[in-house]
Motif scaffolding. Structure first.
Motif, PDB file in Angstrom:
ATOM      1  N   TYR A 180       0.795  -1.235   0.087  1.00 44.51           N
ATOM      2  CA  TYR A 180       0.006  -0.059  -0.023  1.00 44.51           C
ATOM      3  C   TYR A 180       1.034   1.380  -0.012  1.00 44.51           C
ATOM      4  O   TYR A 180       0.775   2.033   0.784  1.00 44.51           O
TER       5      TYR A 180
ATOM      6  N   SER B 119      -2.509  -0.802  11.970  1.00 45.05           N
ATOM      7  CA  SER B 119      -3.361  -0.280  12.573  1.00 45.05           C
ATOM      8  C   SER B 119      -3.106   0.826  13.519  1.00 45.05           C
ATOM      9  O   SER B 119      -3.916   1.716  13.783  1.00 45.05           O
TER      10      SER B 119
ATOM     11  N   ALA C 272      -5.498   3.227   1.969  1.00 41.96           N
ATOM     12  CA  ALA C 272      -4.407   4.021   2.314  1.00 41.96           C
ATOM     13  C   ALA C 272      -3.680   5.221   1.377  1.00 41.96           C
ATOM     14  O   ALA C 272      -2.993   5.887   1.260  1.00 41.96           O
TER      15      ALA C 272
ATOM     16  N   TRP D 267       0.087  13.337   7.987  1.00 46.49           N
ATOM     17  CA  TRP D 267      -1.115  12.826   8.170  1.00 46.49           C
ATOM     18  C   TRP D 267      -1.620  13.062   9.691  1.00 46.49           C
ATOM     19  O   TRP D 267      -0.871  12.830  10.649  1.00 46.49           O
TER      20      TRP D 267
ATOM     21  N   ASN E 193      -0.727   3.161  13.512  1.00 46.74           N
ATOM     22  CA  ASN E 193      -0.361   4.445  12.603  1.00 46.74           C
ATOM     23  C   ASN E 193      -0.510   4.139  11.182  1.00 46.74           C
ATOM     24  O   ASN E 193       0.358   4.175  10.424  1.00 46.74           O
ATOM     25  N   PRO E 194      -1.829   4.061  10.620  1.00 45.43           N
ATOM     26  CA  PRO E 194      -2.063   3.833   9.188  1.00 45.43           C
ATOM     27  C   PRO E 194      -1.338   4.422   8.100  1.00 45.43           C
ATOM     28  O   PRO E 194      -1.178   3.883   7.205  1.00 45.43           O
ATOM     29  N   VAL E 195      -0.958   5.912   8.358  1.00 49.94           N
ATOM     30  CA  VAL E 195      -0.453   6.426   7.161  1.00 49.94           C
ATOM     31  C   VAL E 195       0.771   7.105   7.534  1.00 49.94           C
ATOM     32  O   VAL E 195       0.653   7.899   8.486  1.00 49.94           O
TER      33      VAL E 195
ATOM     34  N   PRO F 259       0.025   9.070  15.837  1.00 49.60           N
ATOM     35  CA  PRO F 259       0.142   8.778  17.193  1.00 49.60           C
ATOM     36  C   PRO F 259       0.922  10.075  18.075  1.00 49.60           C
ATOM     37  O   PRO F 259       0.653  10.360  19.294  1.00 49.60           O
TER      38      PRO F 259
ATOM     39  N   TYR G 214       1.114   2.424   4.122  1.00 47.51           N
ATOM     40  CA  TYR G 214       0.242   2.231   5.091  1.00 47.51           C
ATOM     41  C   TYR G 214       1.078   1.405   6.321  1.00 47.51           C
ATOM     42  O   TYR G 214       2.262   0.838   5.635  1.00 47.51           O
TER      43      TYR G 214
END
Lengths: 111, 117
Positions: A34, A96, B102, B48, A98-100, B62, A93
């Motif tokens: 991804y 889960s 994504a 992001w 820190n997806p991006v 985070p 990706y």
């Protein structure tokens, strides 16, 4: 400090090919297919150029191609044209929690 | 084709809360897309912030998680961002964007938010 590492600059002459690298880890680029690439001209909105490592959205010239090997993804621009001069950002990706994650960006200059 | 448009104050005082809304047109916010916020400080790269799904699921960067809330208003086909305890480091162009796998395919025009007294 960005999660993905890109060279600050790249350049090439019209008609040439240039490759921009994007280095991550096994937790992002190396772990998933991804990876996306974005083109951003000064003062403009980012534009999706490549998604899922190698796929091009409708309307993106086939001069733009993407690939991945291990923890490093690459964007190749073939047959450079003046309008390709822009900033390019990679993204991946990263799971889960820190997806991006984005790269720091590469300024492509067409000489 | 999906279109997104950000709106909200362009100036926020330090220690205050930044609030932005993204109106979605040409598509339903209840689709399978995720709805994102991304920011770009002047002269710097993309960061992001977070995303929300129509189910209400959220994911946050985070590094910003303790200060960020993203919410959804299905009746108005829009989603919102709240960022609390802002400082000058939060000055940026804020973009809303949709994503699948994504990849951020549709973006708003962006709105500059300056944190200053």
């Amino acid at each position: 400090q960005s999660a993905l590492t890109q060279p600050p600059s790249a350049s090439g002459s019209p008609g040439q090919s240039v490759t921009i690298s994007c280095t991550g880890t096994s937790s992002d680029i190396g772990g998933y297919n991804y990876v996306s690439w974005y083109q951003q001209h000064p003062g403009k909105v980012p534009k999706l150029m490549i998604y899922e490592v190698t796929k091009r959205p409708s309307g993106v010239p086939d001069r733009f191609s993407g690939s991945k090997s291990g923890n490093t993804a690459s964007l190749t621009v073939s047959g450079l044209q003046p309008e390709d001069e822009a900033d390019y950002y990679c993204s991946s990706y990263a799971g889960s929690n820190n997806p991006v994650v984005f790269g720091g960006g590469t300024k492509l200059t067409v000489l | 084709q999906v279109q997104l448009q950000e709106s909200g104050p362009g100036l926020v005082k330090p220690s205050g809360t930044l609030s932005l809304t993204c109106a979605v047109s040409g598509g339903s916010i209840s689709s399978s897309n995720w709805w994102n916020w991304v920011r770009q400080p002047p002269g710097k790269g993309l960061e992001w912030i977070g995303e929300i799904h129509h189910s209400g699921s959220t994911n946050y960067n985070p590094s910003l998680k303790s200060r960020v809330t993203i919410s959804l208003d299905k009746s108005k086909n829009q989603f919102s961002l709240k960022l609390s305890s802002v400082t000058a480091a939060d000055t940026a162009v804020y973009y809303c964007a949709s994503s699948r796998s994504a990849a951020h395919d549709y973006w708003g025009q962006g709105t500059l938010v300056t944190v200053s007294s």
